[in-house]
Design an enzyme around this catalytic site. Structure first.
Site, PDB file in Angstrom:
ATOM      1  N   ASP A 223       0.833  -1.194   0.000  1.00 14.22           N
ATOM      2  CA  ASP A 223       0.000   0.000   0.000  1.00 14.22           C
ATOM      3  C   ASP A 223       0.879   1.260   0.000  1.00 14.22           C
ATOM      4  O   ASP A 223       1.845   1.356   0.763  1.00 14.22           O
ATOM      5  CB  ASP A 223      -0.881  -0.018   1.264  1.00 14.22           C
ATOM      6  CG  ASP A 223      -1.924   1.072   1.263  1.00 14.22           C
ATOM      7  OD1 ASP A 223      -2.765   1.067   0.355  1.00 14.22           O
ATOM      8  OD2 ASP A 223      -1.903   1.932   2.171  1.00 14.22           O
ATOM      9  N   GLU A 277      14.849 -14.842   0.067  1.00  6.68           N
ATOM     10  CA  GLU A 277      15.192 -15.907   1.010  1.00  6.68           C
ATOM     11  C   GLU A 277      14.319 -17.136   0.756  1.00  6.68           C
ATOM     12  O   GLU A 277      14.558 -18.194   1.319  1.00  6.68           O
ATOM     13  CB  GLU A 277      14.946 -15.435   2.448  1.00  6.68           C
ATOM     14  CG  GLU A 277      15.883 -14.339   2.907  1.00  6.68           C
ATOM     15  CD  GLU A 277      15.439 -13.740   4.242  1.00  6.68           C
ATOM     16  OE1 GLU A 277      14.497 -14.254   4.865  1.00  6.68           O
ATOM     17  OE2 GLU A 277      16.045 -12.729   4.653  1.00  6.68           O
TER      18      GLU A 277
HETATM   19  C1  NOJ Z   1      -4.451   3.007  -0.809  1.00  4.92           C
HETATM   20  C2  NOJ Z   1      -5.531   2.004  -0.589  1.00  4.92           C
HETATM   21  O1  NOJ Z   1      -5.774   1.302  -1.777  1.00  4.92           O
HETATM   22  C3  NOJ Z   1      -6.733   2.781  -0.111  1.00  4.92           C
HETATM   23  O2  NOJ Z   1      -7.897   1.990  -0.107  1.00  4.92           O
HETATM   24  C4  NOJ Z   1      -6.400   3.321   1.259  1.00  4.92           C
HETATM   25  O3  NOJ Z   1      -7.472   4.116   1.712  1.00  4.92           O
HETATM   26  C5  NOJ Z   1      -5.136   4.168   1.205  1.00  4.92           C
HETATM   27  N1  NOJ Z   1      -4.081   3.582   0.451  1.00  4.92           N
HETATM   28  C6  NOJ Z   1      -4.616   4.395   2.605  1.00  4.92           C
HETATM   29  O4  NOJ Z   1      -4.099   3.198   3.128  1.00  4.92           O
END
Ligand code: NOJ
Length: 508
Positions: A223, A277
């Site tokens: 993310d 790894e």
């Molecule tokens: C990107 C994620 O896909 C989204 O759903 C989220 O709200 C934000 N990052 C924050 O983590």
């Protein structure tokens, strides 16, 4: 160093993968079709209106029939759900409404028997403010975890430390009255940013990766991978200029100090070393919300950072032959021969492509699927893409996405693309019991798996045929770069799934 296999699900998974293919599997992601599941919306098995991991397991025979190679699950770790899993309160346990560690193990094992790998979502940029680390951090300026987060004194006049803005609206700083400092949150105030300059944070995430890799997880979608490291001097972001992409202009400032800092690449090199790894090597796919394709390419490093990186310029391209040709050519040019492209058109943050690109027109939807599944690179389908599922109008009193609540009238929110999977016609749509109210409203269940599966001319059957065609045709998967050295050999050497998966009838 190669890590030793432990008995249990990981060993089962690994030996299954080995049995399934004779070709080198180290770069399996290149030949894969990945299917994104939003677990809350895929299949409810306990009648609470929320999908769960047992539900994903119960639908493996469908996924195997469809022919996909891997599922990516949006976050399944413990969370107060302010941002539906993207606010993690414990990286080592499972969100109870979705299941527990045993349900993850069962899913990985059953998926492995079907030739399907499981990719999880990891959120390294921030935690929930209810994570034990943050609770400790805000307890006092001297506490053990204080420096795990980004804290700053008020500026001289008692105001915000700098001009950084939250992607979710408003300043990226929240004042903490108890300790008199501000903490950084690039998303919700309840999602405090971690401080990746701190070596302990880096070490802890190594442990988190290994915890899940040891269970047989095949990789992670990372993310917000471009935002993890922030300018250590907390300098202001500059204003946007006319050359900036419309998406960047939305905030009014260029994230020069909050995105793509040179040091972020150290983190991904470190994570890639952890992936190596393992055998087969684990895979990292980045979410970098970037509109400069050269910057997107930078996250692959010299094949020592992420193996894949999402392509948002493609997601946001217009759906015309000309616009798509341009973005595909620019992608190929920026990535070159050695970096492998990713093609995706829908996800849990953007309107579904059957709505956004195609206005619900099934002929265009079929075209969209054809584009996605015939480009050189790895396609990521979003659950329901294969049916031509469209966005759902979510009435005001059913909205749950914090984004629309935080920016009322400014943001449509992301609920419309997160509504439950449509398995069959009628109440509950096979997603949940007919008398249960699902957590988000159902779309029109006239679009459903059951009927499309029986119809040779359906969008679902086209999608399945395209996946099969792709599998049979190395040319289709690799395009003009078929003989590029170092890529996994193509051909009919991909996991085929076992008899159980192939014979199984659709449930539900
Ligand atoms: C990107 C994620 O896909 C989204 O759903 C989220 O709200 C934000 N990052 C924050 O983590």
């Amino acid at each position: 160093m190669q890590r030793r296999f432990r008995p249990g699900s990981r060993a089962v998974w690994t030996s299954t993968i080995r049995k399934m293919t004779e070709a080198p599997v180290t770069q399996w992601w290149r030949d894969a079709v990945v299917y994104q599941v939003y677990p809350r919306s895929f299949q409810d098995t306990d009648g609470d209106g929320v999908g769960n991991l047992a539900g994903v397991t119960s639908r493996l025979e469908y996924l195997s029939w469809l022919g996909i190679d891997a599922v990516w699950l949006t976050p399944i770790t413990a969370s107060p759900d302010d941002d539906f899993g993207y606010d993690v309160s414990d990286y080592y346990s499972v969100q109870p409404v979705l299941g527990d560690l045993a349900s993850v193990d069962r899913l990985i094992e059953a998926a492995g028997r079907c030739g399907i790998r499981v990719i999880l979502d990891i959120v390294p940029n921030h935690t929930s403010d209810r994570h034990a680390w943050f609770k400790d951090a805000r307890a006092s300026r001297e506490s053990e975890h204080r420096d795990w987060y980004v804290w700053a004194r008020p500026s001289r006049h008692g105001s915000l430390p700098n001009n950084w803005l939250s992607v979710f609206g408003g300043p990226a700083w929240e004042h903490d009255p108890a300790t008199g400092e501000f903490y950084l949150h690039q998303f919700l105030p309840s999602q405090p940013d971690l401080n990746w300059w701190n070596p302990q944070v880096r070490g802890e995430f190594d442990r988190i990766l290994r915890f899940w890799f040891d269970r047989g997880v095949a990789g992670f979608r990372i993310d917000t991978a471009n935002k993890v490291v922030k300018d250590s001097l907390l300098r202001d972001n500059p204003p946007v200029g006319p050359a900036d992409h419309a998406m960047a202009r939305r905030l009014g400032q260029r994230p020069a100090r909050t995105s793509s800092q040179a040091e972020v690449h150290e983190i991904w090199r470190r994570w890639r070393a952890v992936c190596r790894e393992y055998e087969p090597e684990r895979m990292l796919v980045g979410e970098t919300w970037l509109f400069d394709l050269n910057e997107v390419a930078g996250y692959y490093g010299a094949d020592d950072e992420l193996q894949l990186n999402f392509n948002f310029p493609f997601v946001y391209a217009d759906f015309s032959a000309e616009a798509l040709r341009r973005v595909v050519e620019r992608t190929e040019a920026a990535l070159g021969a050695s970096r492998w492209p990713v093609w995706t058109a829908s996800n849990h943050d953007v309107s579904r492509f059957p709505s956004r690109w195609c206005g619900g027109d099934s002929r265009l939807i079929r075209m969209g699927l054809t584009v996605l599944l015939t480009l050189r690179g790895t396609p990521f389908l979003y659950y329901g893409d294969e049916l031509g599922m469209t966005d759902v109008d979510v009435p005001g009193d059913r909205i749950v996405d914090p984004l629309s609540r935080r920016m009322p009238g400014q943001h449509r929110g992301r609920d419309p693309e997160r509504t439950p999977m449509l398995w069959r016609p009628g109440p509950g749509a096979g997603f949940t019991d007919p008398d249960v109210e699902p957590w988000l409203p159902l779309g029109d269940s006239q679009v459903n798996v059951e009927q499309q599966r029986d119809d040779r001319t359906s969008t679902l059957r086209l999608c399945r045929d395209l996946i099969a065609l792709r599998r049979e045709s190395p040319d289709l998967r690799t395009g003009g770069r078929l003989h590029e050295p170092g890529r996994a050999r193509g051909g009919l050497d991909l996991p085929a799934g076992d008899q159980y998966c192939r014979r199984a009838e659709l449930s539900g």
